[in-house]
Structure formats: structure tokens, C-alpha cells
Design an enzyme around this catalytic site. Structure first.
Site, PDB file in Angstrom:
ATOM      1  N   ASN A  47       0.870  -1.180   0.000  1.00  0.00           N
ATOM      2  CA  ASN A  47       0.000   0.000   0.000  1.00  0.00           C
ATOM      3  C   ASN A  47       0.908   1.232   0.000  1.00  0.00           C
ATOM      4  O   ASN A  47       1.487   1.572   1.024  1.00  0.00           O
ATOM      5  CB  ASN A  47      -0.887  -0.014   1.250  1.00  0.00           C
ATOM      6  CG  ASN A  47      -1.721   1.252   1.363  1.00  0.00           C
ATOM      7  OD1 ASN A  47      -1.856   2.010   0.398  1.00  0.00           O
ATOM      8  ND2 ASN A  47      -2.291   1.479   2.531  1.00  0.00           N
ATOM      9  N   TRP A  48       1.011   1.858  -1.165  1.00  0.00           N
ATOM     10  CA  TRP A  48       1.921   3.010  -1.271  1.00  0.00           C
ATOM     11  C   TRP A  48       1.346   4.263  -0.610  1.00  0.00           C
ATOM     12  O   TRP A  48       2.027   5.268  -0.487  1.00  0.00           O
ATOM     13  CB  TRP A  48       2.213   3.316  -2.746  1.00  0.00           C
ATOM     14  CG  TRP A  48       2.988   2.261  -3.471  1.00  0.00           C
ATOM     15  CD1 TRP A  48       3.380   1.033  -2.993  1.00  0.00           C
ATOM     16  CD2 TRP A  48       3.475   2.329  -4.820  1.00  0.00           C
ATOM     17  NE1 TRP A  48       4.082   0.345  -3.952  1.00  0.00           N
ATOM     18  CE2 TRP A  48       4.154   1.119  -5.091  1.00  0.00           C
ATOM     19  CE3 TRP A  48       3.397   3.282  -5.827  1.00  0.00           C
ATOM     20  CZ2 TRP A  48       4.755   0.850  -6.327  1.00  0.00           C
ATOM     21  CZ3 TRP A  48       3.992   3.021  -7.057  1.00  0.00           C
ATOM     22  CH2 TRP A  48       4.671   1.815  -7.301  1.00  0.00           C
ATOM     23  N   LYS A  49       0.088   4.206  -0.220  1.00  0.00           N
ATOM     24  CA  LYS A  49      -0.599   5.377   0.354  1.00  0.00           C
ATOM     25  C   LYS A  49      -0.404   6.576  -0.588  1.00  0.00           C
ATOM     26  O   LYS A  49      -0.359   6.401  -1.794  1.00  0.00           O
ATOM     27  CB  LYS A  49      -0.090   5.671   1.767  1.00  0.00           C
ATOM     28  CG  LYS A  49      -0.088   4.439   2.658  1.00  0.00           C
ATOM     29  CD  LYS A  49       0.019   4.796   4.104  1.00  0.00           C
ATOM     30  CE  LYS A  49       0.311   3.552   4.908  1.00  0.00           C
ATOM     31  NZ  LYS A  49      -0.128   3.650   6.269  1.00  0.00           N
ATOM     32  N   HIS A  96      -9.680   0.683   4.579  1.00  0.00           N
ATOM     33  CA  HIS A  96      -8.411   0.908   5.285  1.00  0.00           C
ATOM     34  C   HIS A  96      -8.687   1.831   6.473  1.00  0.00           C
ATOM     35  O   HIS A  96      -9.532   2.724   6.387  1.00  0.00           O
ATOM     36  CB  HIS A  96      -7.394   1.538   4.328  1.00  0.00           C
ATOM     37  CG  HIS A  96      -6.016   1.598   4.907  1.00  0.00           C
ATOM     38  ND1 HIS A  96      -5.645   2.564   5.815  1.00  0.00           N
ATOM     39  CD2 HIS A  96      -4.941   0.796   4.740  1.00  0.00           C
ATOM     40  CE1 HIS A  96      -4.376   2.353   6.163  1.00  0.00           C
ATOM     41  NE2 HIS A  96      -3.929   1.280   5.533  1.00  0.00           N
ATOM     42  N   GLU A 129      -7.245   4.325   7.569  1.00  0.00           N
ATOM     43  CA  GLU A 129      -7.131   5.760   7.260  1.00  0.00           C
ATOM     44  C   GLU A 129      -8.400   6.258   6.569  1.00  0.00           C
ATOM     45  O   GLU A 129      -8.807   7.404   6.740  1.00  0.00           O
ATOM     46  CB  GLU A 129      -5.867   6.016   6.427  1.00  0.00           C
ATOM     47  CG  GLU A 129      -4.618   5.861   7.295  1.00  0.00           C
ATOM     48  CD  GLU A 129      -3.365   5.401   6.562  1.00  0.00           C
ATOM     49  OE1 GLU A 129      -3.316   5.504   5.328  1.00  0.00           O
ATOM     50  OE2 GLU A 129      -2.442   4.918   7.248  1.00  0.00           O
ATOM     51  N   GLU A 151      -5.519  -5.358  10.289  1.00  0.00           N
ATOM     52  CA  GLU A 151      -4.553  -4.292  10.518  1.00  0.00           C
ATOM     53  C   GLU A 151      -4.899  -3.565  11.819  1.00  0.00           C
ATOM     54  O   GLU A 151      -5.746  -2.663  11.816  1.00  0.00           O
ATOM     55  CB  GLU A 151      -4.588  -3.282   9.368  1.00  0.00           C
ATOM     56  CG  GLU A 151      -4.269  -3.880   8.020  1.00  0.00           C
ATOM     57  CD  GLU A 151      -3.771  -2.808   7.064  1.00  0.00           C
ATOM     58  OE1 GLU A 151      -2.585  -2.872   6.703  1.00  0.00           O
ATOM     59  OE2 GLU A 151      -4.528  -1.914   6.708  1.00  0.00           O
ATOM     60  N   GLY A 208       1.784   2.298  10.566  1.00  0.00           N
ATOM     61  CA  GLY A 208       2.648   3.468  10.414  1.00  0.00           C
ATOM     62  C   GLY A 208       3.279   3.934  11.711  1.00  0.00           C
ATOM     63  O   GLY A 208       3.832   5.031  11.779  1.00  0.00           O
ATOM     64  N   SER A 267       3.014  -2.104  10.287  1.00  0.00           N
ATOM     65  CA  SER A 267       4.467  -2.037  10.477  1.00  0.00           C
ATOM     66  C   SER A 267       5.167  -3.364  10.177  1.00  0.00           C
ATOM     67  O   SER A 267       6.165  -3.694  10.823  1.00  0.00           O
ATOM     68  CB  SER A 267       4.812  -1.527  11.876  1.00  0.00           C
ATOM     69  OG  SER A 267       4.296  -0.213  12.047  1.00  0.00           O
ATOM     70  N   GLY A 326       2.717  -1.166   4.273  1.00  0.00           N
ATOM     71  CA  GLY A 326       2.716   0.247   3.928  1.00  0.00           C
ATOM     72  C   GLY A 326       4.130   0.749   3.697  1.00  0.00           C
ATOM     73  O   GLY A 326       4.707   0.554   2.621  1.00  0.00           O
ATOM     74  N   GLY A 327       4.707   1.365   4.713  1.00  0.00           N
ATOM     75  CA  GLY A 327       6.022   2.003   4.591  1.00  0.00           C
ATOM     76  C   GLY A 327       7.080   1.143   3.906  1.00  0.00           C
ATOM     77  O   GLY A 327       7.799   1.615   3.006  1.00  0.00           O
TER      78      GLY A 327
HETATM   79  C1  PEP Z   1      -0.956   0.056   5.699  1.00  0.00           C
HETATM   80  O1  PEP Z   1      -0.979   1.192   5.262  1.00  0.00           O
HETATM   81  O2  PEP Z   1      -1.850  -0.734   5.372  1.00  0.00           O
HETATM   82  C2  PEP Z   1       0.123  -0.344   6.601  1.00  0.00           C
HETATM   83  C3  PEP Z   1       0.081  -1.537   7.135  1.00  0.00           C
HETATM   84  O3  PEP Z   1       1.100   0.581   6.826  1.00  0.00           O
HETATM   85  P1  PEP Z   1       2.499   0.323   7.574  1.00  0.00           P
HETATM   86  O4  PEP Z   1       3.061  -0.971   7.039  1.00  0.00           O
HETATM   87  O5  PEP Z   1       3.356   1.504   7.217  1.00  0.00           O
HETATM   88  O6  PEP Z   1       2.203   0.215   9.019  1.00  0.00           O
END
Ligand code: PEP
Length: 254
Positions: A9-11, A95, A97, A167, A173, A212, A233-234
Site C-alpha cells: 500500500n503506497w498510500k 483501510h 485511514e 490491521e 505506520g 508495520s 505500507g512504509g
Molecule cells: C498500511 O498502510 O496498510 C500499513 C500496514 O502501513 P504500515 O506498514 O506503514 O504500518
């Protein structure tokens, strides 16, 4: 049988130049023979670029959100037929967010899920509890209610071959990760919830962990029985880290 999937997930990150570089490294580094479904979810404006760059490779493309409406006066929205037009195969829905920053309700997420199924785009339903909910021992009921909202809308048989991503909101994040045992407990509960309604469907749904996940912790998380992959994500913005996670997922298949 369910798939092992690693989704990035590049956000709201990327530029055409950076995407080209990242995708060329992923195309070169993903080993098709390992059998892991590798998926990238760039921002909507880059979906066209991404589908072109991964054409004829094993990497799939997903959107981060979509409208439940097929077309019309919905300024700023993106429709499922547009995703089909671009060759997107997946879409992330609900998600945290989107739920917290854009107030998406369970009912809206369920409508989008139903619309994605109608459009033959695989929905990735994101669910998870906040820290307050975990501390109040509400994790399992909160997650079960988020999953139930979708099952009630589409019916259990429509869940076959879809994807759920657990999640924990407090882990997204933040650098905090659920322990493999904490994650497995929730994944097993989701699987049991599906199984009560249909055992075959329960076995066909891939349940990913997100929060994470990184190159250092992926192998341990992915060794759990009900963790069928990761939503990353990151760490998905760094080719080397993302490929390491894909490699850790491949170990599940050996
Ligand atoms: C996400 O955005 O779905 C996510 C899991 O982010 P991160 O890995 O950065 O926590």
C-alpha cells in the site's frame, strides 16, 4: 485453497520517476516460481502507469479505494469500470485511514465490497481495532463486527476467494507491530467466523496481516498458520525490503 499474497500500500506517495524505479526493481526481483501473489497499490493517478509497467509480469495492481457508484456526478471519485479499464485486479477497502480520516462507515465499506465483486475486482477488506479497543479487550468483537457487516451485505458464498487484511490501527505506520501470537489469535478468530458459515469459503479467503510489517519481522509473522501474507505500507516503498517480505511469504509455501 487460499493464496499467499504480499500487497504494497503506497498510500499517498510516489512520483512517476520514483514509481518507475521501484517497479523496475520489483519486476526484476519478484520470483514468479515462488508462487506468492505480489500486488502494488499506488495512488489512483499512477494506476495507469503501474499497470503499464507491470504488464506481462507476475505483479498485480490494486487501487487504494473506489466508489460504489459506476459513473456520474461524484466529483473526485473513481469508479470500478475505470479500474477495470486500467487492468487493476484488486482494491483495498475500509483501510483504517479511510475509516478514521474520511469517516467511511461499515455500511459504505460493505457497499463498495459488493460493487467490487460485481465488477470482478478482488476486494481486500481491511479491519482492525484501535489501541483503546484492544486495551478494553474489545479486539475480537470489533473485528468480528467489521467482517460481519460485509458478510451480511454480500452473503458468505460471495466471500470465497476474497481477501481480508487484519490491521490493528495502533500498528499502522507507528513502528509498533502485533506480536505473531496477537496477530494469529485475530486471524484464527476471523477464519472461525467464516468457518461457522461455510468451511470451504473460510479456507479460500486469504487473511493478510498489516501494521508495520517490515523486512525484519515478516518471517516470524508469516510463519503463523492463519497469516496468509502481508499488507505492507512504509516498507513497500523500498524494493529491497518489499522483496525480502515476499521471500518470507514464499517460505510458507515450502
Ligand atoms: C498500511 O498502510 O496498510 C500499513 C500496514 O502501513 P504500515 O506498514 O506503514 O504500518
Amino acid at each position: 485453497m487460499r493464496k499467499t499474497i504480499v500487497a504494497g500500500n503506497w498510500k499517498m506517495n510516489g512520483t512517476r520517476e520514483a514509481n518507475r524505479e521501484l517497479l523496475s526493481q520489483l519486476v526484476a526481483g519478484v520470483d514468479v516460481a515462488q508462487g506468492v501473489e505480489v500486488l502494488v497499490c499506488p495512488p489512483a493517478v499512477y494506476l495507469d502507469q503501474a499497470t503499464s509497467l507491470v504488464k506481462d509480469t507476475a505483479i498485480k495492481v490494486g487501487a487504494q479505494n473506489v466508489s460504489d457508484q459506476p459513473k456520474g456526478a461524484f466529483t473526485g471519485e473513481i469508479a470500478l469500470p475505470m479500474l477495470q479499464d486500467l487492468g487493476c485486479e484488486y482494491v483495498l477497502l475500509g483501510h483504517s485511514e479511510r475509516r478514521t480520516l474520511f469517516a467511511e462507515s461499515d455500511a459504505q465499506v460493505a457497499d463498495k465490497f459488493a460493487a467490487a465483486l460485481d465488477a470482478d475486482i478482488v476486494p481486500v477488506l481491511c479491519v482492525g481495532e484501535t489501541l483503546e479497543q484492544r486495551e478494553a479487550s474489545q479486539t475480537l468483537p470489533v473485528v468480528a463486527a467489521q467482517v460481519a457487516a460485509v458478510i451480511d451485505r454480500v452473503g458468505i458464498s460471495a466471500m470465497a476467494q476474497t481477501v481480508i487484511a487484519y490491521e490493528p490501527v495502533w500498528a499502522i505506520g507507528t513502528g509498533l507491530t502485533a506480536t505473531p501470537q496477537q496477530a494469529q489469535e485475530v486471524h484464527a478468530a476471523i477464519r472461525a467466523q467464516l468457518k461457522k458459515l461455510d468451511a470451504d469459503v473460510a479456507d479460500s479467503v486469504s487473511i493478510l496481516y498489516g501494521g508495520s510489517m517490515n523486512a525484519g519481522n515478516a518471517a516470524e509473522l508469516l510463519s503463523e498458520q492463519d497469516i496468509d501474507g502481508g499488507l505492507v505500507g512504509g516498507a513497500s516503498l523500498k524494493a529491497e525490503d518489499f522483496l525480502t517480505i515476499c521471500g518470507a511469504a514464499a517460505a510458507r509455501l515450502k
